[in-house]
Scaffold this motif. Structure first.
Motif, short mmCIF file in Angstrom:
data_model
loop_
_atom_site.label_atom_id
_atom_site.label_comp_id
_atom_site.label_asym_id
_atom_site.label_seq_id
_atom_site.Cartn_x
_atom_site.Cartn_y
_atom_site.Cartn_z
N GLN A 190 0.83 -1.22 0.00
CA GLN A 190 0.00 0.00 0.00
C GLN A 190 0.86 1.26 0.00
O GLN A 190 0.37 2.36 0.20
CB GLN A 190 -0.91 0.00 1.24
N ARG A 191 2.17 1.08 -0.20
CA ARG A 191 3.14 2.18 -0.21
C ARG A 191 2.98 3.08 1.03
O ARG A 191 3.01 4.31 0.94
CB ARG A 191 3.00 3.02 -1.46
N GLY A 192 2.73 2.45 2.17
CA GLY A 192 2.68 3.20 3.42
C GLY A 192 1.45 4.07 3.60
O GLY A 192 1.47 5.02 4.37
N LYS A 193 0.36 3.77 2.83
CA LYS A 193 -0.86 4.58 2.98
C LYS A 193 -2.08 3.69 3.22
O LYS A 193 -2.14 2.57 2.75
CB LYS A 193 -1.10 5.39 1.69
N CYS A 194 -3.09 4.26 3.89
CA CYS A 194 -4.36 3.56 4.06
C CYS A 194 -5.01 3.43 2.69
O CYS A 194 -5.06 4.40 1.93
CB CYS A 194 -5.28 4.34 5.00
N SER A 195 -5.54 2.25 2.33
CA SER A 195 -6.06 2.06 0.97
C SER A 195 -7.39 2.78 0.76
O SER A 195 -7.85 2.93 -0.36
CB SER A 195 -6.18 0.57 0.64
N GLN A 196 -8.03 3.25 1.81
CA GLN A 196 -9.26 4.02 1.61
C GLN A 196 -9.03 5.53 1.68
O GLN A 196 -9.31 6.26 0.75
CB GLN A 196 -10.32 3.62 2.63
N CYS A 197 -8.48 5.99 2.82
CA CYS A 197 -8.38 7.44 3.00
C CYS A 197 -7.00 7.97 2.60
O CYS A 197 -6.76 9.17 2.67
CB CYS A 197 -8.71 7.83 4.43
N SER A 198 -6.09 7.08 2.19
CA SER A 198 -4.75 7.47 1.75
C SER A 198 -3.90 8.18 2.81
O SER A 198 -2.89 8.77 2.49
CB SER A 198 -4.80 8.37 0.50
N GLU A 199 -4.36 8.13 4.06
CA GLU A 199 -3.56 8.71 5.13
C GLU A 199 -2.30 7.87 5.32
O GLU A 199 -2.34 6.65 5.22
CB GLU A 199 -4.38 8.73 6.43
#
Ligand SMILES: [Zn+2]
Length: 251
Positions: free
Chosen positions: A61-70
């Motif tokens: 996920q490249r270090g991001k939340c897959s929904q909110c991209s945080e």
């Protein structure tokens, strides 16, 4: 066979590391027992199993939340990897014996404490109290060092750190004092002194690097717990080697 079991320890370590992150982040704010499923801190969405694979999910996920991209904290994969590596080293070095068991118990103590101290600048009493009976019990079953040396180690740790807190006025807190005291019990007086020396050395080196990078009189922004943990790990695996090396310099 030894290599295969070491790899199994590594994989279990990754999984436990993921659990220790949760312990370290939820015990201090009292949500550990309240919510059982893992969730995103920002959008509160419950995570799927695909998002809970240690290290791999973070990379995918490249270090991001897959929904909110945080952004997800780097702390998660680092602590998962650290737990995996330390569990693997424990078995690799000591095989099936009490020392490996002590190593695993030590990892279970220091990883959540490190996470909690980095995230909240807090070393939770609950964690120290939870683990103390296990270490006392193990010391009675496996007196290496002896129970007497363990008590001396705890007394020395408490006395030394207490005086330093009084004299230095800040820097170290009550959490560090209690953490050091438990480690004094675990390691006994001689190895504790090495542990204490290394913790302050790691802290001083990091402090100097931060000052160099950020310049001038920037106040230390990192709590002390992580250095104590790193020193405990160093002494557990390499304490005897370091002491022998030091003695060989003197002779
Ligand atoms: Zn999210």
């Amino acid at each position: 066979m030894h290599t295969i079991v070491t790899i199994v320890f590594f994989i279990y370590g990754l999984v436990f590391g993921s659990f220790f992150n949760v312990v370290g982040l939820r015990v201090p704010n009292g949500t550990f027992l309240a919510q059982t499923r893992s969730y995103c801190d920002t959008c509160q969405r419950t995570l799927t199993w695909k998002e809970l694979i240690p290290v791999w999910s973070f990379l995918r996920q490249r270090g991001k939340c897959s929904q909110c991209s945080e952004k997800i904290s780097l702390l998660y994969p680092i602590m998962e990897l650290a737990t995996g590596i330390l569990a693997a080293i424990s078995f690799y070095r000591y095989g099936w014996n009490e020392q490996t068991f002590l190593g695993l118990l030590l990892i279970a103590l220091i990883i959540p404490i490190t996470v909690s101290d980095l995230a909240y600048r807090k070393i939770p009493n609950k964690l120290l109290l939870f683990f103390t009976p296990f270490f006392v019990g193990l010391r009675i079953l496996y007196p290496q060092p002896s129970l007497w040396e363990s008590l001396m180690g705890a007394g020395l740790a408490f006395g030394l750190v207490f005086v330093i807190i009084l004299v230095s006025n800040g820097g170290m807190g009550a959490g560090d004092l209690k953490y050091f005291t438990l480690l004094g019990f675990i390691f006994g007086p001689y190895h504790f002194l090495l542990l204490f020396f290394l913790a302050t050395l790691y802290g001083a080196i990091t402090g100097m690097i931060i000052m160099k990078l950020k310049g001038g009189d920037r106040k230390m922004t990192i709590p002390f717990g992580p250095y104590i943990s790193l020193a405990a790990v160093t002494v557990f695996y390499y304490g005897e080697t370091i002491i022998q090396w030091y003695l060989s310099l003197l002779s």
